[in-house]
Design an enzyme around this catalytic site. Structure first.
Site, PDB file in Angstrom:
ATOM      1  N   LYS A  90       6.283  10.828  -6.372  1.00 44.34           N
ATOM      2  CA  LYS A  90       6.595  10.419  -7.794  1.00 44.34           C
ATOM      3  C   LYS A  90       6.991  11.513  -8.598  1.00 44.34           C
ATOM      4  O   LYS A  90       7.040  12.688  -8.431  1.00 44.34           O
ATOM      5  CB  LYS A  90       5.250   9.963  -8.426  1.00 44.34           C
ATOM      6  N   HIS A 103       5.394   1.111   3.935  1.00 44.63           N
ATOM      7  CA  HIS A 103       7.074   0.940   3.715  1.00 44.63           C
ATOM      8  C   HIS A 103       7.628   1.591   4.875  1.00 44.63           C
ATOM      9  O   HIS A 103       8.558   1.346   5.464  1.00 44.63           O
ATOM     10  CB  HIS A 103       7.323   1.163   2.310  1.00 44.63           C
ATOM     11  N   ALA A 120      -2.316 -15.722 -10.222  1.00 42.98           N
ATOM     12  CA  ALA A 120      -1.104 -16.251 -10.811  1.00 42.98           C
ATOM     13  C   ALA A 120      -0.801 -15.838 -12.075  1.00 42.98           C
ATOM     14  O   ALA A 120       0.091 -15.824 -12.653  1.00 42.98           O
ATOM     15  CB  ALA A 120      -1.387 -17.827 -10.873  1.00 42.98           C
ATOM     16  N   GLY A 171      -1.351 -12.531 -13.018  1.00 39.40           N
ATOM     17  CA  GLY A 171      -1.206 -11.197 -12.881  1.00 39.40           C
ATOM     18  C   GLY A 171       0.245 -10.643 -12.993  1.00 39.40           C
ATOM     19  O   GLY A 171       0.962 -11.432 -12.934  1.00 39.40           O
ATOM     20  N   ASP A 172       0.241  -9.296 -13.087  1.00 40.61           N
ATOM     21  CA  ASP A 172       1.439  -8.755 -13.058  1.00 40.61           C
ATOM     22  C   ASP A 172       2.585  -8.921 -12.015  1.00 40.61           C
ATOM     23  O   ASP A 172       3.618  -9.190 -12.412  1.00 40.61           O
ATOM     24  CB  ASP A 172       1.203  -7.041 -13.158  1.00 40.61           C
TER      25      ASP A 172
HETATM   26  P1  NAP Z   1      -3.342  -7.691 -11.856  1.00 41.08           P
HETATM   27  O1  NAP Z   1      -2.153  -7.841 -12.949  1.00 41.08           O
HETATM   28  O2  NAP Z   1      -4.605  -6.875 -12.319  1.00 41.08           O
HETATM   29  O3  NAP Z   1      -3.584  -9.116 -11.485  1.00 41.08           O
HETATM   30  C1  NAP Z   1      -4.857  -9.505 -10.911  1.00 41.08           C
HETATM   31  C2  NAP Z   1      -5.042 -10.869 -10.942  1.00 41.08           C
HETATM   32  O4  NAP Z   1      -6.288 -11.280 -10.242  1.00 41.08           O
HETATM   33  C3  NAP Z   1      -4.981 -11.841 -12.096  1.00 41.08           C
HETATM   34  O5  NAP Z   1      -4.435 -12.937 -12.011  1.00 41.08           O
HETATM   35  C4  NAP Z   1      -6.461 -11.761 -12.242  1.00 41.08           C
HETATM   36  O6  NAP Z   1      -6.811 -13.023 -13.168  1.00 41.08           O
HETATM   37  C5  NAP Z   1      -6.982 -12.228 -11.049  1.00 41.08           C
HETATM   38  N1  NAP Z   1      -8.274 -12.087 -10.706  1.00 41.08           N
HETATM   39  C6  NAP Z   1      -9.028 -10.959 -11.195  1.00 41.08           C
HETATM   40  N2  NAP Z   1     -10.341 -11.003 -10.880  1.00 41.08           N
HETATM   41  C7  NAP Z   1     -10.574 -12.474 -10.445  1.00 41.08           C
HETATM   42  C8  NAP Z   1     -11.600 -13.010 -10.013  1.00 41.08           C
HETATM   43  N3  NAP Z   1     -12.736 -12.732 -10.056  1.00 41.08           N
HETATM   44  N4  NAP Z   1     -11.372 -14.336  -9.643  1.00 41.08           N
HETATM   45  C9  NAP Z   1     -10.312 -14.992  -9.654  1.00 41.08           C
HETATM   46  N5  NAP Z   1      -9.139 -14.269  -9.968  1.00 41.08           N
HETATM   47  C10 NAP Z   1      -9.207 -13.091 -10.286  1.00 41.08           C
HETATM   48  O7  NAP Z   1      -2.830  -7.161 -10.487  1.00 41.08           O
HETATM   49  P2  NAP Z   1      -1.385  -7.206  -9.859  1.00 41.08           P
HETATM   50  O8  NAP Z   1      -0.601  -5.941 -10.136  1.00 41.08           O
HETATM   51  O9  NAP Z   1      -0.651  -8.442 -10.093  1.00 41.08           O
HETATM   52  O10 NAP Z   1      -1.886  -7.084  -8.335  1.00 41.08           O
HETATM   53  C11 NAP Z   1      -2.229  -7.896  -7.511  1.00 41.08           C
HETATM   54  C12 NAP Z   1      -2.272  -7.349  -5.954  1.00 41.08           C
HETATM   55  O11 NAP Z   1      -0.890  -7.064  -5.602  1.00 41.08           O
HETATM   56  C13 NAP Z   1      -3.158  -6.102  -5.812  1.00 41.08           C
HETATM   57  O12 NAP Z   1      -3.789  -6.057  -4.822  1.00 41.08           O
HETATM   58  C14 NAP Z   1      -1.937  -5.170  -6.004  1.00 41.08           C
HETATM   59  O13 NAP Z   1      -2.352  -3.852  -5.556  1.00 41.08           O
HETATM   60  C15 NAP Z   1      -0.911  -5.698  -5.065  1.00 41.08           C
HETATM   61  N6  NAP Z   1       0.266  -5.367  -5.494  1.00 41.08           N
HETATM   62  C16 NAP Z   1       0.813  -5.435  -6.872  1.00 41.08           C
HETATM   63  C17 NAP Z   1       2.347  -5.001  -7.118  1.00 41.08           C
HETATM   64  C18 NAP Z   1       2.845  -4.913  -8.256  1.00 41.08           C
HETATM   65  O14 NAP Z   1       4.055  -4.671  -8.636  1.00 41.08           O
HETATM   66  N7  NAP Z   1       1.989  -5.277  -9.442  1.00 41.08           N
HETATM   67  C19 NAP Z   1       2.915  -4.554  -5.961  1.00 41.08           C
HETATM   68  C20 NAP Z   1       2.355  -4.656  -4.843  1.00 41.08           C
HETATM   69  C21 NAP Z   1       0.927  -4.877  -4.403  1.00 41.08           C
HETATM   70  P3  NAP Z   1      -7.041 -12.969 -14.874  1.00 41.08           P
HETATM   71  O15 NAP Z   1      -5.939 -12.028 -15.178  1.00 41.08           O
HETATM   72  O16 NAP Z   1      -6.933 -14.304 -14.992  1.00 41.08           O
HETATM   73  O17 NAP Z   1      -8.504 -12.536 -14.927  1.00 41.08           O
END
Ligand code: NAP
EC number: 1.1.1.49
Length: 479
Positions: free
Chosen positions: A328, A234, A12, A14-15
């Site tokens: 890209k 996609h 929650a 995360g990005d």
């Molecule tokens: P992110 O910014 O790195 O966020 C990761 C999240 O996971 C954070 O909330 C983090 O919590 C939590 N986390 C990490 N280690 C944990 C642990 N041991 N226990 C519980 N929570 C933990 O990643 P994101 O970009 O949001 O992406 C999340 C997923 O969606 C990934 O699989 C990514 O490939 C996929 N995705 C992302 C996007 C995008 O646009 N960002 C698009 C498509 C798919 P803390 O920060 O509190 O440590």
């Protein structure tokens, strides 16, 4: 319909959560589309209080929703739905607290995993042990594995606690309005379907072009590459929706049955039908842009561009190539499907000096959303001998026609469907596995034939070989 009482959002902080999920949930709340009593429990590793999480959510909404969708007097009501519990999913602690927060096991519960896939297994084990999985639905973000084998491992781990009908695999392209419109265009209009086959169509092009480079996703992207990041999910979903037979109904089984038949009918790609590229230095938006290796800060043979000539071995599509390309640091940000129809069998205008261009249907998914049919028309004039014909567009601009309607984030649709329990726009396990089987074979062919990685300048349309892939068939990309 049974409305769920709670939604648990892993990752929650995360990005993805901040840019897409929290703003989408808020937008649904504003439009009164969320069930009245729905509680949203955010969880991640950071040790935040409820109020700190609410402040994060408020900032995310204000930063990522268009101003006219931030209805300030509704924010407090939304924030009141939110709670936060820190859980490190790599340890079993904390899941019992989550169970308490959502009122124990059973009931209407949706769970969304927005964390890296290595956390899926421990999270699911924790949910199961705490009894939270019983009766709940789970939404999973990509990437679901790096190949068929790892995807199966993840799917098996998920299946251990959530049966297929409660597993919602996200491909956010399916949440886009124009992608859903593709089905409407095909199956709610009489004029296209009789021509939508090898008799009427010469070829199909699918392009997903980005102007951005690595954007700080270096580690993840370098392990993945364009083929697995874009084509495996996609682009194959776009291909399946374009090529599938008309489903008997709009229900999730009918639609997904037809998609998976297409994915299974994809012919293995030969080494002459694939091009891999990596961007070198060039320019982007008028400024000098570094090459991939500089962006990455290391050496790599990961592709940032891929072009493929795909074939679907069934009756409808025999002899119709589907050209796919993604990359890209290309010239434009653009996702589109182009249906190139065949020429009329005989031109009565040839003797009058007119040249005919075959009809083309362009379905633009982003950045604009439109459907454009290119048809022949006569240029006005009192010509005696010659006639002059020109291709003109019949335009359906969805953004213009429906401008009174807000342009929604794809995740609004998907979160709503997860909460409602409608899996139609989610990817079924057999689809994901058919996608991986085809993509794994491409990677194997690339490896065996030692195909080299072609360099291309940032800001162009990819390597020359990507252009030659279509030109040698007498086809030009729709640039
Ligand atoms: P992110 O910014 O790195 O966020 C990761 C999240 O996971 C954070 O909330 C983090 O919590 C939590 N986390 C990490 N280690 C944990 C642990 N041991 N226990 C519980 N929570 C933990 O990643 P994101 O970009 O949001 O992406 C999340 C997923 O969606 C990934 O699989 C990514 O490939 C996929 N995705 C992302 C996007 C995008 O646009 N960002 C698009 C498509 C798919 P803390 O920060 O509190 O440590």
């Amino acid at each position: 319909m049974n409305r769920p009482a709670s939604l648990i959002l892993f990752g929650a902080t995360g990005d993805l959560s901040r840019r897409m999920l929290l703003p989408s949930l808020y937008a649904l709340h504003v439009d009164r589309l969320l069930p009245g009593g729905l509680n949203i429990v955010g969880t991640a590793r950071s040790r935040l209080s409820d109020d700190e999480f609410r402040a994060t959510a408020r900032a995310a909404i204000e930063a990522h929703l268009p101003k006219d969708r931030v209805v300030t007097d509704r924010i407090e009501g939304f924030l009141a739905r939110l709670r936060y519990l820190p859980v490190d999913v790599t340890t079993p602690d904390g899941f019992d607290d989550l169970a308490k927060a959502v009122g124990g096991s059973g009931g209407d519960l949706s769970i969304f995993l927005s964390t890296a896939p290595q956390f899926f297994e421990p999270t699911i084990a924790g949910l199961k042990a705490a009894g939270i999985a019983d009766g709940a639905r789970i939404g999973l973000e990509k990437p679901l594995g790096l190949d068929l084998e790892t995807s199966r491992q993840i799917n098996d781990a998920v299946a251990n606690a959530f049966p297929e009908e409660r597993t919602f695999r996200i491909d956010h392209y399916l949440g886009k309005e124009t992608v859903q419109n593709l089905m409407v265009l095909r199956f709610a209009n009489m004029m296209f379907e009789p021509l939508w086959n090898a008799g009427g169509i010469d070829h199909v092009q699918i392009t997903v072009a980005e102007t951005v480079g690595l954007e700080g996703r270096g580690g993840f992207y370098d392990d993945t590459g364009a083929l697995r990041d874009m084509v495996q999910n996609h682009m194959l979903q776009l291909l399946a929706l374009t090529a599938m037979e008309p489903p008997a109904d709009l229900d999730s089984t009918s639609v997904r049955d037809e998609k998976v038949k297409v994915l299974r009918a994809l012919r293995p790609v030969s080494d002459e039908e694939m091009v891999f590229g990596q961007y070198g230095p060039g320019s982007s938006a008028g400024e000098a842009a570094p090459g991939y290796l500089e962006d990455l800060g290391g050496t790599s043979d990961t592709e940032t561009f891929v072009a493929l000539k795909a074939h679907i071995d069934n009756w409808r599509w025999q002899g119709v190539p589907f050209y796919l390309r993604t990359g890209k640091r290309l010239a434009e940000r653009r996702s589109e499907i182009v249906i190139q129809f065949k020429c009329v069998p005989h031109s009565i205008f040839a003797s009058r000096g007119a040249k005919l261009t075959a009809n083309r249907l362009v379905i633009r998914l982003q950045p604009e959303e439109y459907v454009r049919l290119l048809v022949m028309a006569k240029e006005p004039g009192l010509d005696r001998g010659e006639v002059t014909l020109r291709q003109v567009p019949l335009d359906l601009s969805l953004s213009e026609t429906f401008k009174a309607r807000p342009r929604r984030i794809a995740y609004e649709r998907l979160l709503l469907d997860l909460i409602d329990g409608d899996p139609t726009l989610f990817v079924r396990r057999d689809e994901v596995e058919a996608q991986w089987r085809w993509v794994d074979a491409i990677r194997e062919t690339r490896r065996k034939s030692g195909l080299d990685l072609k360099s291309y300048s940032a800001g162009g349309w990819g390597p020359a070989a990507g252009i030659a892939l279509t030109e040698r068939d007498g086809v030009s990309w729709n640039d």
